[in-house]
Design a protein around this motif. Structure first.
Motif, PDB file in Angstrom:
ATOM      1  N   LEU A  82       0.843  -1.196   0.000  1.00 37.42           N
ATOM      2  CA  LEU A  82       0.000   0.000   0.000  1.00 37.42           C
ATOM      3  C   LEU A  82       0.881   1.249   0.000  1.00 37.42           C
ATOM      4  O   LEU A  82       0.634   2.209  -0.731  1.00 37.42           O
ATOM      5  CB  LEU A  82      -0.923   0.014   1.230  1.00 37.42           C
ATOM      6  N   THR A  83       1.930   1.193   0.810  1.00 40.24           N
ATOM      7  CA  THR A  83       2.866   2.323   0.876  1.00 40.24           C
ATOM      8  C   THR A  83       3.406   2.656  -0.510  1.00 40.24           C
ATOM      9  O   THR A  83       3.368   3.809  -0.957  1.00 40.24           O
ATOM     10  CB  THR A  83       4.057   1.961   1.772  1.00 40.24           C
ATOM     11  N   ILE A  94       0.738   4.038  -2.971  1.00 41.48           N
ATOM     12  CA  ILE A  94       0.420   5.460  -2.832  1.00 41.48           C
ATOM     13  C   ILE A  94       1.481   6.314  -3.523  1.00 41.48           C
ATOM     14  O   ILE A  94       1.167   7.267  -4.256  1.00 41.48           O
ATOM     15  CB  ILE A  94       0.284   5.848  -1.335  1.00 41.48           C
ATOM     16  N   SER A  95       2.757   5.932  -3.361  1.00 44.31           N
ATOM     17  CA  SER A  95       3.821   6.681  -4.028  1.00 44.31           C
ATOM     18  C   SER A  95       3.686   6.607  -5.533  1.00 44.31           C
ATOM     19  O   SER A  95       3.816   7.615  -6.234  1.00 44.31           O
ATOM     20  CB  SER A  95       5.183   6.128  -3.626  1.00 44.31           C
ATOM     21  N   PHE A 107      -4.935   0.601   8.804  1.00 45.57           N
ATOM     22  CA  PHE A 107      -3.895  -0.333   9.287  1.00 45.57           C
ATOM     23  C   PHE A 107      -4.339  -1.090  10.529  1.00 45.57           C
ATOM     24  O   PHE A 107      -4.091  -2.278  10.674  1.00 45.57           O
ATOM     25  CB  PHE A 107      -2.597   0.433   9.588  1.00 45.57           C
ATOM     26  N   TYR A 111      13.760  10.889   1.795  1.00 42.22           N
ATOM     27  CA  TYR A 111      12.770   9.812   1.810  1.00 42.22           C
ATOM     28  C   TYR A 111      13.379   8.572   2.465  1.00 42.22           C
ATOM     29  O   TYR A 111      12.836   7.983   3.397  1.00 42.22           O
ATOM     30  CB  TYR A 111      12.428   9.531   0.346  1.00 42.22           C
ATOM     31  N   LEU A 168       4.078   6.886   6.516  1.00 42.36           N
ATOM     32  CA  LEU A 168       3.554   7.201   5.172  1.00 42.36           C
ATOM     33  C   LEU A 168       3.309   8.690   5.014  1.00 42.36           C
ATOM     34  O   LEU A 168       3.649   9.287   3.994  1.00 42.36           O
ATOM     35  CB  LEU A 168       2.245   6.428   4.957  1.00 42.36           C
ATOM     36  N   LEU A 185       6.467  10.506   4.569  1.00 41.77           N
ATOM     37  CA  LEU A 185       7.020  10.321   3.226  1.00 41.77           C
ATOM     38  C   LEU A 185       6.349  11.268   2.242  1.00 41.77           C
ATOM     39  O   LEU A 185       7.002  11.899   1.416  1.00 41.77           O
ATOM     40  CB  LEU A 185       6.849   8.877   2.774  1.00 41.77           C
ATOM     41  N   GLN A 186       5.013  11.376   2.345  1.00 39.35           N
ATOM     42  CA  GLN A 186       4.281  12.282   1.464  1.00 39.35           C
ATOM     43  C   GLN A 186       4.733  13.726   1.682  1.00 39.35           C
ATOM     44  O   GLN A 186       4.965  14.464   0.749  1.00 39.35           O
ATOM     45  CB  GLN A 186       2.764  12.186   1.719  1.00 39.35           C
TER      46      GLN A 186
END
Lengths: 655, 634
Positions: A273-274, A277-278, B59, B277, B304, B307-308
């Motif tokens: 999923l990670t 999304i990227s 999650f 990242y 996550l 990271l975004q």
């Protein structure tokens, strides 16, 4: 169109090929990062395995560093390719213009030619730079990201396949509308600027007639109109941005929602999923990039067209391979049945696009009319024979249309005067037959537009006659190599130019090998030595651009000296002494007569006094030779000559 | 002629504050834009936080599902979270849209205002200004400078603000979510910032160098493209190509340096961001495993989000550095525009007006609106009453001295006397002062010493616009404007009827050829169009002066490019124009001024001879030598 341009890459071709390859490799590096990230989450974070974390973290760092080095390297390479391209293009362009024939120069405006050298070519360079960088990188990222998404979950991938192309389509449709508005806007801005420029140069007229208020009122209106049009056009761009946002958010929402559901149902892991999304954002980003690059490449078409238009011009005067190295030996000139007309197509540079457009429009109209006739045909049920006839006539019509647009008439001397063939262009020379013996001094007199200059310009082959022949020493001028021809025939142009640089440098343009003595000698004969020596730095005086630090008469005398340095067999002075006073002019003529007895001298003049001593005076009228003779004869027999003479003698007591 | 570069002393900050004043009409809109921007940035933060919540929720459930083996899910909570997210999206889009739309109004509107202001101001500037500044330079304020300014207001400013806010919001969000975790990101941010700050000035320097080389290339190309025919005549193509190739090479080198440097910024920052990242991932994993970030679900969601957010840091940075350059350019453009607006306009302290009048049997003058062809100068006396002087066209110079630059006198001790309806002609070399004299009469330039009297009144006391309305001018360069022939003639009298236009054209001998044109008086012409000959243009400009019907006429004769026959026609029309008017004429061909009442020969700003044709010929001086062709006019 790009294809033509790319042939100018030459020695930079290897860079142009290498850089997209390297960039694609770099893109793969970028793609790998989220993938490794997913692994790191699944194998490292989820299980608390620190070893896996370090391992994948290390891989990631390695990939990034490689990508960075690669990227910095490719920037250099791609810049080399793009700048190399523009350099070669600029050189080729400039060289081409330097070799333009006179009739080609007439068709372009200098302003537009200069813009092309810098603005247009820079635009092409930027577009090409973008092309080899982004146009390869973005699709690679797009495709690889799609591939990764599919490998994570085909279900999720399908959504992108629908989403992305439909946005593309939408944007392209939008752009078409926007372009229309922008063309309109640019035209209006252009008009506004023309107005400002006009009033700037004509400010004295505005002030003389006290029109300041009137001008500011009308300008306000124009500016208002430009503003409204600008708003209308740019509104679309304003709409486009939030629209992009909508798509972006939709993708994000979908990634979370769809991806989340897949995770909840155990189809994919948290790590997947990670990375999913990227990748989603990668797909989005690269799509935007492609769109932008695409836009740039499309936008470059106009500059490319303008530049290739110049590059594709054939230099009209081309030496044929069989030509011998013969030179102009004596300097006798003969015209046989010569006709000439200037090409009507003026300012090709600015007008071509429009005329192309018109042509297309006309063809479309024609097609429509044929279709229309066909329809009618069905109603009236023509017999087969008639049908054939109609077809034939339509074909004929089509042919004529094409002919009218594309073909030149075969015999201009007759065809030229048929309306429409040459547009507004008239026959400038009509059936000229003339002999000038070697060593003769010939004067040409006639009003503006009578064809005096044109006649003379045919001798050094600055223009080509549309019909007939020009012979020097009995040999067709086309049979001489241009270099030899122009070495033998030197012409002082009416609109003469001196370049920035010293006086000496300018004179050397006539003959690079001239010694200082020769230079001085030529200047003495052209009555230029006196004023040159009166300058502090003499022959090393620096001329400003356009030689604005010299008077008109001084410029003309320098130009004559420059031509004398060539030691030509035929010397043509095209109204070259109009700003020189009569006594100085007489001295120049005397010097020429004494020192260049064997040189054929052709003098085009406004003043009768300039040609009064000539062996032969040619009176031109409307492109034809009205009379040839000596002053004493013409003054008795020729009406035009008499008129000119009497009008000029009013101002002078003794000629 | 007099190349003075206006070096502004404004700092960029001062320019900016000046610009700020020009935003005044859009105050409300700008405030809304700012609010919208803040809302936009706030929703960006909220969106990120909301995403994190949703991810955490997913999650968590996924974790439970994995443990229980039952793949069910609780939609209620998730749906609410998603709806809130969508709401944020909508607000974000709306605020961004509002911002962009209003920005368009502001930028385009400001452009228009500045354009109009500059144009209007330009119209008030003295002729001197236009002598000192090349048309191309002034034009580039209208085109290039306004374009860079537009770019700055419409694109760079908002982008810069948004970029800064974006970085700030990302940092704030990170700090909200996890202060410890933020350390790595902030460290990398500092590194990236360092790179940008270090490289930006270099980029700018290289670009400046490139610009200079571009100027050289341009100048060379222009000179040799213009003089191409000469190059051809002398077979000099190869030499010139060689020279160009050297210049081209230098430009390409400079260009290469500038491009490489500026483009490198993108992969540099992009990959540094990828490095961030990685750093976040490893650091995050470390923290998660150590349990600093709470449960696995919460931790992964945090990871996550970070990271975004990290990608939100790098792009605005590159953007900001680029936009910063645009802003600097824009400010430089604004500065050049303001320096035009700061030029001092023509002074006009004259009080005496020109009015239409009627005269009754007793000779009493009364003003009226457009009632007669008669004019008078109206002077208000101290007691409020008006005194009238009949307009006759009597012009006198007394001891006039003039110089464009100090200590370089152009005119020295000029005394002149022109009675009504007389014709005065000036003869002399270029630079002798002929044009200067006629430019003094209508006050294109003001004289420091001496006086010029018009019907006995010092021209300084006459309102400039009225003074100029009483003088019609035909200039050497015709300066016709884009429009129809009729429009151009009407420029001399805006409310002229068609009849008056035809009359004026007939007087100028232009009616015949105009009628022969396919569209007659409605034929479009412009300053550069070639559908008219030089002589025809001259005749139209004579018609334009004729329709103005002024008592004084100034003629600057056409140059030698016109052939003798056309010249005769023009001469005839000029003669008609001069009839009954006081005339000042500059002659290039002496045959045209033989019948002048007085011929004035100028040399180096002084009158060296004066008298009528016969007098001067008898005198056997300079005029005689010129007339007999023994000397050259320069």
């Amino acid at each position: 169109m790009w294809k033509n341009i790319l042939s100018y890459l030459k020695e930079n071709k290897k860079y142009a090929i290498l850089s997209p390859i390297l960039i694609s490799i770099e893109a793969v590096g970028g793609i790998l990062v989220p993938f490794l990230m997913g692994k790191l989450v699944d194998e490292g974070v989820a299980t608390g395995n620190m070893q896996a974390v370090w391992k994948y973290g290390g891989y990631m760092a390695l990939v990034v560093l490689i990508a960075l080095t690669l990227a910095l390297f490719t920037v250099r390479i791609s810049a080399k390719a793009a700048i190399g391209l523009s350099k070669n293009l600029r050189q080729a362009y400039f060289d081409k213009i330097q070799r333009f024939s006179f009739s080609t120069i007439d068709r372009f405006s200098t302003g537009s030619l200069v813009t092309r050298v810098t603005t247009d070519i820079t635009f092409i360079q930027n577009a090409f730079f973008l092309m080899i960088r982004i146009a390869f990188r973005a699709p690679v990222i797009l495709i690889l990201s799609m591939f990764m998404v599919f490998s994570i979950s085909p279900m999720l991938g399908i959504v992108f396949i629908i989403l992305i192309p439909s946005t593309y389509l939408f944007v392209i449709l939008m752009m078409r509308v926007v372009m229309k508005f922008f063309t309109k806007l640019f035209r209006k801005i252009d008009k506004m600027n023309v107005r400002v420029q006009e009033k700037l140069t004509g400010i004295r007229v505005v002030k003389t007639f006290v029109r300041e208020t009137y001008e500011s009122e009308t300008f306000e209106e124009i500016a208002e109109d430009v503003m409204k049009t600008q708003k209308k056009a740019e509104k679309f761009i304003v709409y486009l941005e939030p629209l992009g946002q909508v798509v972006g958010y939709a993708v994000a929402l979908f990634a979370i929602w769809g991806g989340g559901l897949q995770l909840l149902h155990g189809h994919i892991s948290a790590g997947e999923l990670t990375s999913f999304i990227s990748y989603s954002s990668f797909i989005l980003m690269s799509s935007i990039m492609i769109m932008m690059a695409f836009g740039q490449i499309i936008m470059a078409y106009a500059p490319i067209r303008r530049v290739t238009q110049v590059l594709d011009q054939e230099p009209e005067v081309k030496d044929e391979s069989h030509l011998l190295e013969h030179k102009v030996e004596k300097g006798a000139v003969e015209f046989v049945d010569v006709c000439f007309a200037y090409d009507a197509q003026k300012h090709l540079g600015d007008g071509l696009d429009e005329s192309l457009f018109k042509k297309k429009k006309r063809k479309r109209k024609l097609k429509k009319s044929i279709e229309y006739k066909k329809e009618n045909q069905a109603f009236t049920k023509l017999s087969d024979a008639e049908d054939e006839g109609l077809k034939a006539s339509l074909k004929e019509e089509l042919k004529n249309m094409v002919l009218e647009n594309d073909d030149l008439p075969k015999d201009p001397c007759q065809e030229i005067e048929k309306e429409g063939l040459y547009g507004s262009s008239k026959l400038v020379l009509k059936n000229i037959n003339l002999r000038i013996e070697e060593g003769e001094t010939v004067g040409i007199i006639g009003s503006t537009g009578s064809g005096k200059s044109t006649l003379a310009q045919l001798i050094p082959r600055l223009y080509q006659p549309k019909k007939g022949k020009v012979l020097i020493d009995g040999i067709d001028v086309n049979e001489y190599k241009v270099k030899n021809l122009r070495l033998g025939v030197s012409m002082v142009l009416q609109k003469n130019v001196l370049f920035a640089g010293t006086i000496k440098e300018n004179l050397l343009l006539g003959n690079e090998d001239a010694t200082d003595e020769e230079i001085k000698d030529a200047c003495i004969k052209a009555q230029a030595d006196n004023f040159i020596e009166s300058f502090e730095k003499g022959y090393d005086t620096v001329l400003e651009q356009g030689a604005s630090n010299l008077s008109g008469g001084q410029k003309q005398r320098l130009c004559i000296a420059r031509s004398l340095l060539r030691k030509p067999k035929i010397l043509i002075l095209d109204d070259s002494t109009s700003a020189v006073d009569m006594s100085t002019e007489a001295k120049i003529r005397k010097a020429l007569k004494d020192s260049y007895q064997k040189t054929t001298l052709i003098i085009i003049a406004q003043r009768i006094s300039s040609v009064v001593d000539a062996d032969k005076i040619i009176v031109m009228n409307n492109g034809e030779i009205d009379a040839i003779g000596k002053h004493d004869d013409l003054i008795k027999s020729n009406q035009i000559y008499k008129d000119v003479y009497s009008s000029q003698m009013e101002g002078t007591l003794n000629a | 002629m007099r190349n003075k570069k206006t070096n502004s002393k404004r700092t960029p900050v001062q320019t900016f504050s000046r610009l700020f004043k020009d935003f005044k009409p859009f105050r409300v809109q700008i405030i809304i834009i700012l609010i919208a921007n803040i809302v936009f940035v706030a929703t960006t933060i909220l969106t990120a936080l909301q995403m994190r919540k949703i991810l955490e929720n997913i999650f968590e459930q996924a974790n439970i599902n994995a443990i229980t083996g039952i793949y069910a899910m609780d939609y209620t909570q998730l749906t609410t979270l998603l709806w809130v997210l969508i709401a944020f999206f909508v607000i974000s889009i709306l605020s961004r849209f509002t911002m962009m739309r209003l920005l368009l109004n502001v930028s385009v509107g400001t452009m228009k205002n500045i354009r109009v202001k500059m144009y209007n101001h330009m119209l008030t500037l003295p002729v001197k200004y236009f002598d000192a500044n090349k048309t191309g330079d002034i034009m580039s304020r209208y085109t290039n400078d306004i374009a860079t300014l537009r770019n700055m207001i419409g694109v760079a400013f908002p982008e810069l603000v948004t970029s800064v806010l974006n970085v700030a919001s990302a940092v704030v969000t990170m700090l909200i979510i996890s202060p410890i975790f933020s350390i790595s990101s902030i460290l990398m941010l500092i590194v990236m910032l360092g790179v940008v700050v270090y490289l930006s000035p270099k980029v700018r320097k290289y670009f400046r160098a490139q610009q200079a080389e571009l100027g050289q290339t341009n100048a060379f190309a222009e000179e040799y493209i213009k003089g191409q025919k000469v190059v051809r005549v002398f077979n000099h193509e190869d030499k010139v190509s060689q020279q160009f190739s050297e210049i081209n090479e230098r430009y390409s080198m400079a260009s290469f340096k500038a491009e490489t440097m500026s483009v490198s910024l993108y992969p540099l920052i992009g990959n540094l961001s990828n490095l961030t990242y990685t750093l976040i991932a490893v650091f995050g994993a470390l923290l998660i495993n150590k349990g600093y970030l709470g449960s696995f679900a919460a931790a992964t969601a945090t990871l996550l989000t970070f990271l975004q957010l990290s990608s939100q840091l790098s792009r605005p940075l590159v953007n900001a550095s680029n936009q910063f350059n645009v802003v600097l350019n824009g400010l430089a453009g604004a500065d050049r525009i303001y320096s035009v607006m700061d030029e001092i306009p023509e002074v006009d302290e004259g009080q005496i007006r020109l009015v239409n009048i009627t005269i009754d049997e007793n000779g009493k003058i009364t003003p009226c609106e457009k009632c007669t062809q008669k004019w008078a100068w109206q002077k208000q006396l101290d007691n409020g009453e008006f005194e009238y002087t009949l307009l006759r066209g009597d012009v006198r110079f007394h001891n006039v001295r003039f110089c464009y630059e100090e200590n370089q006198p152009v005119l020295n001790m000029i005394d002149l006397y022109a009675r009504p309806e007389q014709k005065i002609a000036f003869v002399g070399s270029t630079g002798a002062g002929k044009t200067t004299i006629i430019n003094l009469i209508n006050r294109f330039y003001d004289i420091p010493f001496g006086s010029i009297k018009y019907d006995g009144i010092d021209i300084k006391d006459i309102k400039k616009s009225d003074l100029r309305r009483s003088i019609a001018m035909v200039l050497q360069d015709t300066y016709l404007f884009e429009g129809t022939i009729k429009d151009n003639i009407k420029y001399g009298k805006l409310d002229a009827t068609d009849e008056e236009v035809y009359e004026a054209a007939k007087l100028a001998n232009a009616d015949d050829f105009i009628k022969d044109l396919p569209e007659g008086y409605d034929t479009m012409i412009s300053a550069t169009s070639d559908n008219l000959s030089q002589g025809q243009r001259q005749m139209i400009s004579i018609a334009r002066a004729a329709i103005a019907d002024a008592p004084v006429v100034i003629l600057d004769e056409a140059t030698s490019s016109i052939d003798t026959r056309t010249e005769k026609l023009i001469q005839a029309s000029m003669d008609k124009l001069m009839h009954g008017r006081t005339t000042f004429a500059i002659a290039h061909r002496l045959s045209t001024i033989k019948n002048a009442n007085a011929i004035i020969v100028l040399e180096n700003g002084e009158i060296i001879e004066r008298g009528n044709h016969e007098d001067l010929m008898k005198k056997q001086g300079r005029y005689y030598r010129l007339y007999t062709g023994k000397e050259e006019l320069r």
